[in-house]
Design an enzyme around this catalytic site. Structure first.
Site, short mmCIF file in Angstrom:
data_model
loop_
_atom_site.label_atom_id
_atom_site.label_comp_id
_atom_site.label_asym_id
_atom_site.label_seq_id
_atom_site.Cartn_x
_atom_site.Cartn_y
_atom_site.Cartn_z
N GLN A 287 0.83 -1.27 0.00
CA GLN A 287 -0.02 -0.12 0.00
C GLN A 287 0.73 1.11 0.00
O GLN A 287 1.99 1.33 0.86
CB GLN A 287 -0.91 -0.06 1.30
N GLU A 337 -6.02 -14.86 -3.11
CA GLU A 337 -5.66 -13.96 -3.95
C GLU A 337 -5.38 -14.62 -5.37
O GLU A 337 -4.69 -15.74 -5.34
CB GLU A 337 -4.50 -13.31 -3.26
N ASP A 385 -11.79 -6.82 -0.86
CA ASP A 385 -10.76 -5.53 -1.16
C ASP A 385 -10.67 -5.66 -2.66
O ASP A 385 -9.53 -5.87 -3.22
CB ASP A 385 -9.88 -5.45 -0.29
N CYS A 412 -12.30 0.61 -4.10
CA CYS A 412 -11.39 1.39 -4.81
C CYS A 412 -12.18 2.07 -5.98
O CYS A 412 -11.30 2.98 -6.68
CB CYS A 412 -10.13 1.23 -5.03
N1 SAH Z 1 -5.72 -5.89 0.74
C1 SAH Z 1 -4.87 -5.96 -0.28
C2 SAH Z 1 -4.78 -5.21 -1.49
C3 SAH Z 1 -6.11 -5.47 -2.36
S1 SAH Z 1 -6.06 -5.01 -4.12
C4 SAH Z 1 -3.47 -5.76 0.29
O1 SAH Z 1 -3.27 -4.71 1.20
O2 SAH Z 1 -2.42 -6.08 -0.08
C5 SAH Z 1 -6.69 -6.04 -5.07
C6 SAH Z 1 -6.21 -7.49 -5.01
O3 SAH Z 1 -6.97 -8.34 -5.75
C7 SAH Z 1 -4.88 -7.48 -5.94
O4 SAH Z 1 -3.94 -8.07 -5.31
C8 SAH Z 1 -5.30 -8.19 -7.17
O5 SAH Z 1 -4.18 -9.00 -7.45
C9 SAH Z 1 -6.52 -9.04 -6.50
N2 SAH Z 1 -7.12 -9.76 -7.67
C10 SAH Z 1 -7.66 -9.20 -8.87
N3 SAH Z 1 -8.52 -9.92 -9.31
C11 SAH Z 1 -8.69 -11.04 -8.60
C12 SAH Z 1 -9.61 -12.33 -8.52
N4 SAH Z 1 -10.44 -12.44 -9.52
N5 SAH Z 1 -9.69 -13.27 -7.50
C13 SAH Z 1 -8.60 -12.99 -6.51
N6 SAH Z 1 -7.89 -11.70 -6.49
C14 SAH Z 1 -7.95 -10.78 -7.50
#
Ligand code: SAH
Length: 456
Positions: A287, A337, A385, A412
């Site tokens: 972040q 993730e 998220d 976001c």
């Molecule tokens: N809370 C996390 C940030 C989340 S950002 C932290 O602090 O690290 C959103 C995340 O969703 C990213 O890491 C991205 O790689 C992931 N992402 C995107 N599409 C996705 C999917 N279909 N399934 C799982 N994760 C996904």
């Protein structure tokens, strides 16, 4: 019937700005035809020149302000607008916070969810100098190596020394590296001919730890004077704990290549977030505004109302920031993730902090949610998220099939938040309390918010 726009290119008009788009452009209307204008604020009266006419809208630029908004900030740096580093710098900070709250309100209202309350945006006390990471292109301009940022919509670099929204220590480090590259006559990359050496300088600095990482991205494996360069960087910047040369020979917009050469110190730095220690490599997602991330995630955890006995799913968990922070308030946490490297980081960080009630999976959140449900996992709380495109509809189905008592949504992108909240409502969940916007990216148009949904 042939369509004719009520405005013509290169002609001047007088108009009042009636709105600000989510990209931060002022909107004027002439015979109901919208004209989008940079650097214009609602309530302002301007003389504008039309720069481009499309079928249902036009673009314009301000020729003269006839009446200025009381929210206007003067003394702005055009480089920040040119580069898009700070597209809202001309709007006062209270004005920016109100703009973000109103954007969220307007999107809920448009979806006929008029009774949804949106709180005032939680802002920063010091709404600049917040970014803990910078990646700046290195180019030769008029015979001199420069660091700066791309002009919006182009690959021309505008030289910048004070980036305004970055940690000033990072700005300083970039100038140090730039001056050393000049002194040692190291070539900047030339994008057009795909020649030269240094493409990008990336700097990360721990907000709490003050550990600094310098990454020099090169086109070639060879980096002349590298020993001298490293020695001088460490002399000038005692916080530096890691100097890495990353080789990226590909002609691509992807910033980092596969090969890292550690020229000094460690391949990682550390920082704290939510009272936990995180290991950060050149390639790690982390972040960029730690102060506001703590606020946002603490709010999310508050909204999860955990007593320590719950099973919690953290979907779209990234490097596990939320999972690891939630772990001490829950019985067991399940993170999912899609990016393998992020999950490796998440596991490392769990070990680093001695957390053993978290399980991480690499998968699509929608697929893994279904698998967990089929395997009989009953989450009490699901936290999400997601990226800007929001949740996959299959995720919403699988999540609600699992019947958690609450869902905490960190967003976001308010447009996809509204869409997804409507889907959750159809599946028997309702919003609890107000939507809370949190300003993670002051001076820009990004809007983060958090909401809790509970079972009807
Ligand atoms: N809370 C996390 C940030 C989340 S950002 C932290 O602090 O690290 C959103 C995340 O969703 C990213 O890491 C991205 O790689 C992931 N992402 C995107 N599409 C996705 C999917 N279909 N399934 C799982 N994760 C996904």
């Amino acid at each position: 019937m042939k369509f004719t726009a009520p405005v013509e290119k290169n002609k001047n008009y007088t108009a009042t700005i009636v709105d600000l788009t989510y990209q931060g452009m002022g909107v004027a209307k002439i015979e109901d035809f919208p004209i989008f204008i940079t650097n214009a604020l609602p309530g302002e009266e301007v003389e504008l020149s039309v720069t481009k006419v499309a079928k249902s809208y036009a673009f314009g630029r301000v020729v003269k302000f006839i009446k200025e908004s009381p929210d206007r900030v003067n003394n702005i740096d055009v480089a920040y607008t040119q580069t898009g580093i700070a597209p809202l710098q001309h709007l006062s900070y209270p004005g920016q916070l109100a703009f973000k709250q109103h954007q969220v309100e307007a999107l809920f209202a448009k979806a006929h969810l008029d009774d949804v309350k949106v709180n005032e945006t939680i802002g920063m006390e010091t709404p600049y100098h917040y970014r803990n990471k910078a990646q700046v292109p290195v180019r030769e301009i008029r015979g001199q190596l420069e660091t700066g940022f791309y002009k919006r919509g182009s690959h021309d670099v505008v030289p910048i020394e004070d980036f305004y929204i970055q940690d000033p220590e990072i700005d300083k480090a970039i100038v140090v590296v730039r001056d050393l590259l000049r002194r040692f006559h190291i070539d900047a990359y030339d994008e057009e001919t795909n020649t030269g050496v240094v493409k990008t300088v990336m700097v990360r600095r721990g907000y709490y730890s003050h550990e600094m990482m310098v990454v020099i991205v090169t086109r070639t494996h060879k980096l002349s004077m590298v020993n001298e360069l490293v020695e001088e960087i460490t002399k000038a910047l005692p916080e530096v704990k890691s100097i890495i040369q990353n080789v990226n020979s590909a002609r691509t917009n992807v910033l980092l290549g596969q090969t890292d050469r550690i020229h000094f110190g460690s391949s990682v730095i550390h920082d704290q977030l939510m009272g936990l220690t995180f290991e950060i490599s050149a390639h790690s997602f982390y972040q960029v505004n730690p102060q506001q991330t703590e606020r946002l995630y603490n709010l999310a955890i508050e909204k999860a109302q955990l007593a320590g006995k719950e099973n919690v799913v953290d979907a779209y968990c990234g490097i596990g920031t939320i999972s690891l922070a939630v772990a001490k308030h829950a019985k067991q946490v399940y993170g999912v993730e899609i990016v393998q490297d992020a999950i490796s980081d998440a596991k490392t960080n769990a070990n680093l902090n001695g957390i053993d009630n978290v399980e991480f999976k690499v998968a699509k959140a929608e697929t893994q949610m279904e698998r967990w449900h089929e395997a009989g996992l009953q989450p009490d709380v699901i936290m999400v998220d997601p990226p800007r495109k929001g949740l996959a509809p299959e995720f919403i189905t699988a999540a609600t099939d699992a019947q958690p008592s609450r869902i905490v949504y960190v967003s976001c992108n308010p447009a996809t938040l509204v869409r997804d909240v409507q889907l959750f409502m159809e599946k028997g969940y309702h919003l609890e309390g107000a939507v809370q916007p949190v300003d993670q990216f002051p001076q820009t148009t990004s809007i983060e918010s958090v909401v809790a949904l509970v079972k009807d």
